[in-house]
Design a protein around this motif. Structure first.
Motif, PDB file in Angstrom:
ATOM      1  N   ASN A  72     -10.402  28.166 -12.175  1.00  0.00           N
ATOM      2  CA  ASN A  72     -10.150  27.518 -10.884  1.00  0.00           C
ATOM      3  C   ASN A  72      -9.172  28.345 -10.053  1.00  0.00           C
ATOM      4  N   CYS A  73      -9.653  28.904  -8.954  1.00  0.00           N
ATOM      5  CA  CYS A  73      -8.773  29.710  -8.121  1.00  0.00           C
ATOM      6  C   CYS A  73      -9.236  29.683  -6.665  1.00  0.00           C
ATOM      7  N   VAL A  74      -8.321  30.047  -5.792  1.00  0.00           N
ATOM      8  CA  VAL A  74      -8.606  30.134  -4.358  1.00  0.00           C
ATOM      9  C   VAL A  74      -8.288  31.554  -3.917  1.00  0.00           C
ATOM     10  N   CYS A  75      -9.201  32.159  -3.166  1.00  0.00           N
ATOM     11  CA  CYS A  75      -9.035  33.544  -2.733  1.00  0.00           C
ATOM     12  C   CYS A  75      -8.900  33.631  -1.216  1.00  0.00           C
ATOM     13  N   TYR A  76      -7.911  34.384  -0.783  1.00  0.00           N
ATOM     14  CA  TYR A  76      -7.711  34.680   0.629  1.00  0.00           C
ATOM     15  C   TYR A  76      -8.017  36.154   0.882  1.00  0.00           C
ATOM     16  N   THR A  77      -8.641  36.441   2.016  1.00  0.00           N
ATOM     17  CA  THR A  77      -8.811  37.825   2.455  1.00  0.00           C
ATOM     18  C   THR A  77      -8.156  37.959   3.818  1.00  0.00           C
ATOM     19  N   LEU A  78      -7.103  38.760   3.878  1.00  0.00           N
ATOM     20  CA  LEU A  78      -6.328  38.924   5.102  1.00  0.00           C
ATOM     21  C   LEU A  78      -6.748  40.214   5.795  1.00  0.00           C
ATOM     22  N   LEU A  84      -6.737  20.702  -4.357  1.00  0.00           N
ATOM     23  CA  LEU A  84      -7.593  21.357  -5.342  1.00  0.00           C
ATOM     24  C   LEU A  84      -6.888  21.664  -6.657  1.00  0.00           C
ATOM     25  N   ASN A  85      -5.567  21.839  -6.607  1.00  0.00           N
ATOM     26  CA  ASN A  85      -4.770  22.181  -7.782  1.00  0.00           C
ATOM     27  C   ASN A  85      -5.342  23.383  -8.552  1.00  0.00           C
ATOM     28  N   PRO A  86      -5.529  24.533  -7.867  1.00  0.00           N
ATOM     29  CA  PRO A  86      -6.036  25.720  -8.567  1.00  0.00           C
ATOM     30  C   PRO A  86      -4.978  26.329  -9.475  1.00  0.00           C
ATOM     31  N   GLU A  87      -5.435  27.152 -10.396  1.00  0.00           N
ATOM     32  CA  GLU A  87      -4.517  27.834 -11.318  1.00  0.00           C
ATOM     33  C   GLU A  87      -3.920  29.082 -10.703  1.00  0.00           C
ATOM     34  N   CYS A  88      -4.613  29.653  -9.721  1.00  0.00           N
ATOM     35  CA  CYS A  88      -4.044  30.824  -9.070  1.00  0.00           C
ATOM     36  C   CYS A  88      -4.604  30.991  -7.670  1.00  0.00           C
TER      37      CYS A  88
END
Length: 316
Positions: free
Chosen positions: A133-139, A255-259
């Motif tokens: 479980n993770c959320v990814c950002y692309t800046l 969402l409570n992701p792990e990273c």
């Protein structure tokens, strides 16, 4: 040779990148060819199919080993049916890419948003490997994103989940209009475009800053000036980091992701930026929602898209 391979295609406005991955997400072979956008939709579709075949021909693998082809593309998509509703950069409208490629290639094909597949790439075989479980950002020019739940892309009801750049987070009195038409989006302050805008505004106001000596300000100039101690540049970077950290604090109780994984050109500022984001995240996130949560730099770089596109075949 019986091991299955998975072909990932990352369709950009200038180039189409293709990769071969195994079931572990290892990138085995890469290829890149021109998109040829100016030649129209038919040529773009033909190139996607041609490059997918060509990469296998150039490798040590056989076409019979290909278990499928995944495609990442920017635009408005009907993801389940693989239809490109509108891809502005490619000038493609109402095209069933999935049906076309399956007919030409004779393999199953899955299509998804480019930001989603980049997120899946990082989650499957990059910084988030082994973390379900993770959320990814692309800046980058904007703020892209993707949400991975139980190892799979979360698309939401209409495919709009993961549009992190359009979280309305800047207070009304500070907000400006985003390119999407709404006010106060994260993208307006935390993207390369937002950082450049804030720097140019400061110069035009006459603020005392070394950036006034830079003829064509880029985000890297602002980040470098902040690292060197320029107060104006430091405020700009701090603001970008502040709203990134606050957006993560919000997502953590939803969402409570792990990273959280952060990639893109702005993320190249490294620990200087990440330390500020982590400080805000720690301050604003509820205790149980931040426990053992990591904020990590992306590791796959420009290969995230092709790896994630291949991963669609195993993680969908």
């Amino acid at each position: 040779m019986s091991d299955k391979i998975y072909v990932g295609v990352d369709v950009g406005g200038t180039a189409i990148k293709v990769g071969i991955c195994n079931a572990d997400g290892d990138l085995l072979h890469t290829f890149e060819g021109p998109t040829e956008t100016s030649k129209g939709t038919d040529t773009i579709l033909q190139n996607i199919a041609k490059y997918a075949q060509q990469i296998v021909e150039e490798s040590s693998y056989e076409w019979e080993q290909v278990d499928g082809v995944g495609v990442g593309i920017a635009g408005f998509l009907d993801i389940p049916n693989g239809i490109i509703k509108f891809a502005p950069n490619l000038k493609i409208e109402n095209v069933n890419l999935k049906a076309y490629l399956e007919q030409v290639l004779g393999k199953r094909v899955l299509v998804n948003n480019d930001a989603n597949v980049a997120a899946l790439g990082e989650a499957w075989a990059g910084a988030g490997k082994g973390i379900p479980n993770c959320v990814c950002y692309t800046l980058g020019t904007g703020v892209g994103g993707g949400i991975i739940i139980h190892g799979k892309i979360y698309e939401g009801y209409a495919g709009m989940a993961g549009e992190l750049g359009h979280i309305a987070i800047v207070p009304d009195l500070e907000a400006i209009q985003c390119g999407c038409g709404k006010m106060g989006c994260l993208e307006t302050v935390s993207s390369a475009t937002g950082i450049i805008r804030m720097a140019k505004d400061a110069v035009e106001r006459g603020d005392r800053t070394s950036l006034s000596l830079v003829p064509n300000i880029m985000a890297k100039d602002v980040l470098d000036a902040a690292k060197a101690g320029d107060e104006v540049a430091s405020r700009i970077v701090n603001r970008a980091a502040f709203y990134l950290g606050k957006s993560m604090a919000t997502l953590s109780v939803v969402l409570n992701p792990e990273c959280y994984i952060i990639g893109g050109g702005v993320a190249k500022a490294g620990e200087f930026l990440f330390a500020q984001i982590r400080e805000v995240f720690e301050k604003y996130t509820q205790d149980q929602a931040k426990e053992n949560v990591k904020i990590l730099p992306a590791t796959l770089g420009n290969n995230a898209g092709v790896v994630g596109a291949a991963g669609l075949l195993l993680r969908s």
